[in-house]
Scaffold this motif. Structure first.
Motif, PDB file in Angstrom:
ATOM      1  N   ASN A  78      -7.242   6.400  -3.987  1.00 16.90           N
ATOM      2  CA  ASN A  78      -7.270   7.743  -3.398  1.00 16.90           C
ATOM      3  C   ASN A  78      -5.954   8.480  -3.608  1.00 16.90           C
ATOM      4  OD1 ASN A  78      -9.892   7.356  -2.491  1.00 16.90           O
ATOM      5  ND2 ASN A  78      -9.247   6.608  -0.483  1.00 16.90           N
ATOM      6  N   GLU A  79      -4.843   7.774  -3.451  1.00 17.40           N
ATOM      7  CA  GLU A  79      -3.540   8.419  -3.637  1.00 17.40           C
ATOM      8  C   GLU A  79      -3.315   8.805  -5.099  1.00 17.40           C
ATOM      9  OE1 GLU A  79      -1.177   9.337  -1.400  1.00 17.40           O
ATOM     10  OE2 GLU A  79      -2.551   8.751   0.198  1.00 17.40           O
ATOM     11  N   THR A  92      -1.718  -4.586   4.048  1.00 20.08           N
ATOM     12  CA  THR A  92      -2.045  -3.296   4.657  1.00 20.08           C
ATOM     13  C   THR A  92      -0.708  -2.601   4.903  1.00 20.08           C
ATOM     14  OG1 THR A  92      -1.948  -4.174   6.906  1.00 20.08           O
ATOM     15  CG2 THR A  92      -4.066  -4.313   5.761  1.00 20.08           C
ATOM     16  N   THR A  93      -0.715  -1.542   5.675  1.00 15.04           N
ATOM     17  CA  THR A  93       0.541  -0.831   5.914  1.00 15.04           C
ATOM     18  C   THR A  93       1.581  -1.714   6.587  1.00 15.04           C
ATOM     19  OG1 THR A  93      -0.581   1.306   6.038  1.00 15.04           O
ATOM     20  CG2 THR A  93       1.597   1.163   7.053  1.00 15.04           C
ATOM     21  N   GLU A 120      -4.805  -3.955  12.076  1.00 17.29           N
ATOM     22  CA  GLU A 120      -5.004  -3.708  10.642  1.00 17.29           C
ATOM     23  C   GLU A 120      -5.736  -4.830   9.915  1.00 17.29           C
ATOM     24  OE1 GLU A 120      -1.148  -0.743   9.970  1.00 17.29           O
ATOM     25  OE2 GLU A 120      -1.277  -2.600   8.838  1.00 17.29           O
ATOM     26  N   LYS A 128      -9.500  -2.869   0.318  1.00 22.73           N
ATOM     27  CA  LYS A 128      -9.030  -1.684   1.040  1.00 22.73           C
ATOM     28  C   LYS A 128      -7.694  -1.195   0.471  1.00 22.73           C
ATOM     29  CE  LYS A 128     -11.346  -2.570   5.453  1.00 22.73           C
ATOM     30  NZ  LYS A 128     -11.170  -2.931   6.900  1.00 22.73           N
ATOM     31  N   ALA A 129      -6.828  -2.136   0.104  1.00 23.26           N
ATOM     32  CA  ALA A 129      -5.543  -1.743  -0.492  1.00 23.26           C
ATOM     33  C   ALA A 129      -5.776  -1.017  -1.806  1.00 23.26           C
ATOM     34  CB  ALA A 129      -4.675  -2.977  -0.715  1.00 23.26           C
ATOM     35  N   THR A 165      -8.439   0.632  -2.628  1.00 28.56           N
ATOM     36  CA  THR A 165      -9.035   1.942  -2.335  1.00 28.56           C
ATOM     37  C   THR A 165      -7.973   2.948  -1.901  1.00 28.56           C
ATOM     38  OG1 THR A 165     -11.124   0.917  -1.701  1.00 28.56           O
ATOM     39  CG2 THR A 165     -10.708   3.147  -0.887  1.00 28.56           C
ATOM     40  N   LEU A 166      -7.038   2.490  -1.060  1.00 33.27           N
ATOM     41  CA  LEU A 166      -5.947   3.382  -0.672  1.00 33.27           C
ATOM     42  C   LEU A 166      -5.193   3.888  -1.886  1.00 33.27           C
ATOM     43  CD1 LEU A 166      -4.452   1.555   2.463  1.00 33.27           C
ATOM     44  CD2 LEU A 166      -5.604   3.785   2.438  1.00 33.27           C
ATOM     45  N   TRP A 167      -4.891   2.985  -2.797  1.00 28.55           N
ATOM     46  CA  TRP A 167      -4.170   3.393  -4.008  1.00 28.55           C
ATOM     47  C   TRP A 167      -5.028   4.303  -4.873  1.00 28.55           C
ATOM     48  CZ3 TRP A 167       0.658   3.751  -4.614  1.00 28.55           C
ATOM     49  CH2 TRP A 167       1.545   2.849  -4.034  1.00 28.55           C
ATOM     50  N   VAL A 203       0.864  -1.179   0.000  1.00 32.43           N
ATOM     51  CA  VAL A 203       0.000   0.000   0.000  1.00 32.43           C
ATOM     52  C   VAL A 203       0.900   1.228   0.000  1.00 32.43           C
ATOM     53  CG1 VAL A 203      -1.893  -1.201   1.160  1.00 32.43           C
ATOM     54  CG2 VAL A 203      -0.187   0.029   2.521  1.00 32.43           C
TER      55      VAL A 203
END
Length: 1016
Positions: free
Chosen positions: A288-289, A147-148, A269, A281-282, A284-286, A51
């Motif tokens: 957004n970034e 996750t992170t 996490e 979720k991973a 989605t994080l990408w 992520v």
């Protein structure tokens, strides 16, 4: 009460619906990311699950050694060792690949050559936060997400009662200590401490399995220890076995602090075993970034190519087809140029966000540079800062789109200073690697502060900056004493001087912003020290040696005076003072001509092999970072159209949607960040300056979504009309005519609409009338050091020397007795004759300003000796040439200073003629060993003597006293008492030969390094 509730509930529902609708409307740019870009060629990236800026990089390992295996993965490989939890993105040195998991079936083999499996490219899929492959040997599907701080594996086994997961703590680098423990039939935990690039790295892990394992085994030194639930040692491995499990989800938390920390990360996490949720979720994080920059268009309307496509609901990249779908239905689709360009762009943005990496746990704890546990309060602590690379484009990009994270970077730097006493240079895990030159956390801090990121202790940062550049390490003492790093004192002296001057300019700017007048004056002077490497006789940055210029000089030669490059690639590295450099070259026209020659010369690289110097356009090397600003320097001339031409050329030719789509190492985001910011049509040539050079926007529309809620939109409607429309014809900012060739940072930060109009031909009249950028130091100007021109350092016959200065108006004063010159010393007017051992010192003075003292020593060689070399020395390691071995000047242990003669593939055979028969008491040969660098002491040295030069007899043989396995850099004298009379002495220094099996370059021919034959 119901009425009140409903009155509040309805607006909240409407707001939630509106936000949800907006989120649904936001374009998913993950579909344009191809993680396989850079995994071939020399990009050194990895395709696995990570992520943004994550601590975990869960990826397949296909390669254990070698430069192209730095990330653990190489695209052309066909076997996989397993899946480890940490990886470096695009570095030129290997490390990480910690805590390997590998699913197998059948008997659990614990040696890597036994448990590896073949895999096929057509079965590989990689998307942001997800990776999948099929292990042919075991018929297992392996899927990874993250996750992170947690890596999540899903292994789908065939029907079997012998389904295993191997955990290998020996994998890759040297293990200092490790242990593993079974907690229960669902959980294990462990620790690995290793040594590689990072000298002391600790990784704790905690793993939970979605299904109970029915049995397990732990091995020490590859021998299973029955009944043991915990073992410790340097070679610890284990297996867990499941009975026909179908699929098993394994989640692994890691920490630098403790297994408890790893468990907290894991539970916080990934509380359950829902692989798809973690994957979503991973993604989605990408999403957004990546949406921080939204681009549209970017290519011709006509279809550019056809390529096979396959259906895939995940939208992932298939590694064989390069398509956005894996291999199922064999359908042919048309992919347009714009989509390819957007894929390169968003993959570049993705890679720019793969590092640095979070290093603190969910509770803020991390292992500091002092190897103690600390807590980051109010920020995330990061590691893996490739600062020599990233200060040029990656960090200025993040100052635009990720200011909160940049603040955390700065706070991490200050924590490293507090715990280790030094601002970071290249920090890895809890270690300072001291890799590369300069102290480039300094420009990152100053650029952040100059652009309004100020929620940190600026006074502490300033103190830390001064401490970093005022220490005595890596030639900084030579730099301060001489106004330049002397090649006599330090290798890579030119690069170090130029990079130190950049850092000093940044410190001067910080001093100005903090109202520290005295400090500003000191450091703005130091920012001009590049002038002392500038040779006004040839227009190149050249090393200073023995009071003059390092010779012989060839600007294409890669040698130990430069860091991963040559003089061409460093002669434009004064971004803090570009206009002065232009003036020194003769003005804008001459500066432009020099740039033209850089990009168009047919001269080839010479000197030593340097794999980093790639992506050549003339002598411009886009594959390595010192060149990255050069195409933008045309904006300082009357031909900014050439910036537009070369930026377009570099973007088009040095990047592609292929595994070898990067022209050099990715270097933790820099190579990709250059593409991102240059595609937007802007570039911050000197961090800390407010001006962004305008290049050539590559997309119809690019929107930078700023953290302050504003948007800066860049439009180039011509980008979709024709690939040949690469020249500016006009510009507007907020619908008003714009007449600068640069944008100020405020123009971007305040939001707005910037539009360029392009055409096929350069518009010279338009660009010449544009306001040019500024980059010139005008205060506290220094006088450049004089330089001494001499035929050689050692001489037999009297010789003349000259003293000159790039500042023609300066007067030169000198002494010949070793005393420091003043204005009362002899004024230089004509060449000086030297007939004996002499030390010359000189200064240049103008308007009561003095240069530093320039010093040279000249040694008269014994006239009764004549040296003949039967085998020629290497052109890269010549020292003083044919008489170097008898000139009375001894080589130093630091061979990179260039004071040794090198031989490879041949023995060193030298004959000394003393002119007549003389009594010889003893003779010796000085040699050097640095086994890591292939330099090995001769196996022995034979001394033969003769009266006539024809008939020799062996006088004695002296064997080496040091084993090749001794890795210390050291010298050895092969001394032989002779006590005989002879005229000729022939010595034969026998090559060690091919490097031994244990050496990382086994089989390669070793070197002999020699300097000084001494005869008594």
């Amino acid at each position: 009460m119901k009425l009140i509730f409903r009155r509040f509930l309805l607006p909240l529902f409407i707001l939630f619906f509106a936000l949800s609708s907006f989120a649904q409307r936001k374009k998913d740019y993950t579909q344009f990311v191809n993680p396989f870009i850079g995994t071939g060629g020399h990009g050194h990236t990895y395709p696995g699950a990570v992520v943004p800026f994550g601590m975990v990089q869960l990826s397949p390992d296909t390669r254990l050694t070698g430069w192209d295996g730095c990330s653990g993965y190489y695209y052309a490989d066909t076997v996989v060792y397993g899946f480890s939890h940490t990886h470096l993105s695009g570095t030129g040195i290997a490390d990480y690949c910690d805590v390997l998991f590998m699913p197998t079936t059948g008997e659990p083999h614990l040696k890597n050559e036994e448990y590896i499996s073949g895999f096929r490219k057509k079965n590989e899929i990689a998307t942001p936060g997800y990776y999948k492959t099929h292990l042919d040997k075991y018929n297992i599907d392996a899927e990874l997400t993250a996750t992170t701080r947690v890596g999540v594996h899903r292994y789908t086994f065939p029907k079997t009662g012998e389904a295993n997961i191997i955990i290998d703590l020996l994998h890759r680098d040297q293990v200092l200590d490790s242990w593993i423990e079974v907690v229960n039939d669902h959980e294990i935990r462990g620790f690995r401490r290793s040594q590689s690039w990072a000298a002391d790295q600790s990784v704790y892990f905690y793993a939970k399995f979605s299904k109970p394992f029915k049995t397990y085994g732990i091995a020490l030194n590859d021998t299973l220890q029955p009944g043991k639930n915990k073992l410790q040692g340097k070679n610890i491995k284990m297996y867990v076995r499941f009975d026909d499990p179908g699929d098993v989800v394994t989640k692994v938390g890691i920490s630098s602090v403790s297994t408890d920390g790893a468990l907290r990360n894991l539970d916080a996490e990934v509380p359950d075993f829902d692989f798809k949720t973690v994957q979503k979720k991973a993604k989605t994080l990408w999403a957004n970034e990546l949406a921080k920059i939204e681009v549209e268009g970017g290519g011709p309307d006509a279809d550019a190519q056809r390529e096979p496509q396959n259906n895939n609901i995940s939208g992932g990249y298939n590694s064989q087809t390069g398509s956005t779908r894996p291999a199922k239905a064999k359908k042919v689709e048309i992919v347009d140029y714009a989509k390819t360009k957007q894929t390169i762009f968003y993959t570049a943005l993705y890679h720019a966000m793969c590092a640095p990496n979070v290093y603190s746990d969910v509770d803020g704890q991390y292992r500091g540079m002092d190897q103690k546990v600390h807590t980051a309060n109010g920020f995330n602590y990061y590691t893996v800062f490739s600062l020599w690379d990233t200060y040029r484009a990656e960090d200025p990009l993040l100052n635009l789109i990720d200011r909160k994270r940049t603040l955390d970077f700065v706070k991490s730097f200050l924590a490293m200073y507090e715990q280790g006493g030094l601002l970071p240079i290249w920090p890895l895990a809890s270690n300072e690697t001291y890799c590369m030159v300069g102290n480039h956390s300094i420009p990152v801090i100053v650029d952040a502060y100059a652009k309004g990121i100020r929620d940190f202790n600026a006074e502490e940062a300033f103190t830390a900056m001064k401490a970093a550049v005022n220490r005595n390490q890596f030639g900084l003492d030579s730099y301060r004493k001489n106004g330049v790093v002397l090649s006599d004192d330090e290798p890579e002296s030119v690069s170090k001087t130029l990079e130190y001057a950049i850092d000093d300019w940044c410190i001067a700017q910080m001093a100005k912003m903090l109202n520290k007048t005295g400090d500003y004056k000191e450091f703005i002077k130091r920012a001009q020290y590049w002038k002392n490497n500038y040779n006004d006789q040839n227009g190149f940055m050249q090393a200073r040696a023995n009071g003059g210029w390092y010779t012989p000089f060839e600007p294409t030669e890669i040698n130990n005076n430069y860091t991963e490059g040559n003089s061409w690639q460093y002669s434009f590295l004064a971004p803090q003072d570009i206009e002065t450099l232009s003036d020194r070259l003769g003005g804008k026209a001459a500066f432009e001509a020099k740039l033209d020659e850089l990009f168009t010369t047919n001269s080839k690289l010479s000197g030593r092999q340097q794999d980093d110097v790639t992506g050549l356009i003339g002598q411009y090397a886009h594959g390595n970072e010192p060149s990255h600003h050069m195409a933008y320097l045309y904006n300082f001339t009357n031909s900014p159209d050439k910036t537009q031409y070369y930026i377009n050329k570099i973007l088009r030719e040095e990047y592609s949607n292929n595994p070898d789509g990067l022209s050099g190492n990715e270097d933790c985001g820099q190579m990709s960040a250059w593409y991102v910011i240059s595609s937007l049509g802007i570039y911050n040539v000197m961090p800390g300056q407010q001006q962004f050079q305008i290049g050539m926007p590559q997309f119809d529309k690019a929107v930078i979504n700023l953290e302050n809620g504003k948007k800066f939109t860049i439009r180039n409607s011509g980008s979709s009309i024709s690939a040949g429309d690469i020249y500016l014809q006009g510009m507007s900012l907020n619908k008003k005519t714009f007449n600068k060739i640069y944008l100020d940072y405020a123009d971007i930060a305040n939001g707005g609409d910037f539009e360029v109009f392009t055409g096929k031909l350069p518009n010279k009249l338009f660009v010449q009338d544009l306001e040019k950028p500024t980059s010139k130091i005008t205060e506290e100007l220094i006088i450049p050091n004089p330089y001494i021109i001499a035929p050689a350092k050692a001489f037999k016959e009297p010789m003349n020397i000259e003293i000159k200065c790039a500042d023609k108006a300066a007067k030169i004063y000198y002494t010949l007795d070793g005393t420091t010159p003043t204005t009362t010393s002899t004024t230089y007017t004509s060449p000086i004759n030297i007939a004996s051992n002499t030390t010359v010192k000189a200064i240049a003075i103008e308007n009561d300003k003095s240069s530093f003292v320039d010093e040279a020593s000249f040694i008269k060689v014994r006239g009764d000796l004549k040296l003949t070399l039967v085998n020629k020395y290497l052109v890269n390691y010549t020292d003083e040439g044919d008489n170097a071995l008898i000139n009375g000047i001894r080589g130093k242990a630091n061979w990179r200073l260039g004071n040794w003669q090198g031989y490879q593939g041949n023995d060193l055979i030298a004959i000394v003629d003393m002119g007549q028969v003389k009594p010889i008491k003893q003779v010796s040969l000085g040699t050097l060993q640095d086994t890591r660098s292939w330099i090995v002491f001769p196996s022995y040295v034979q001394y033969w003597v003769s009266d006539d030069g024809l008939n020799y007899k062996l006088a004695t043989t002296v064997n080496t006293k040091v084993d090749v396995k001794d890795l210390n850099v050291q010298t050895q004298e092969f001394t032989a008492p002779l006590n005989i009379n002879a005229r000729y002495i022939k010595l034969v220094a026998k090559q060690y030969g091919a490097l031994p099996e244990w050496h990382e370059s086994k089989g390669q021919p070793s070197y002999i390094f020699a300097d000084e034959i001494t005869i008594e």
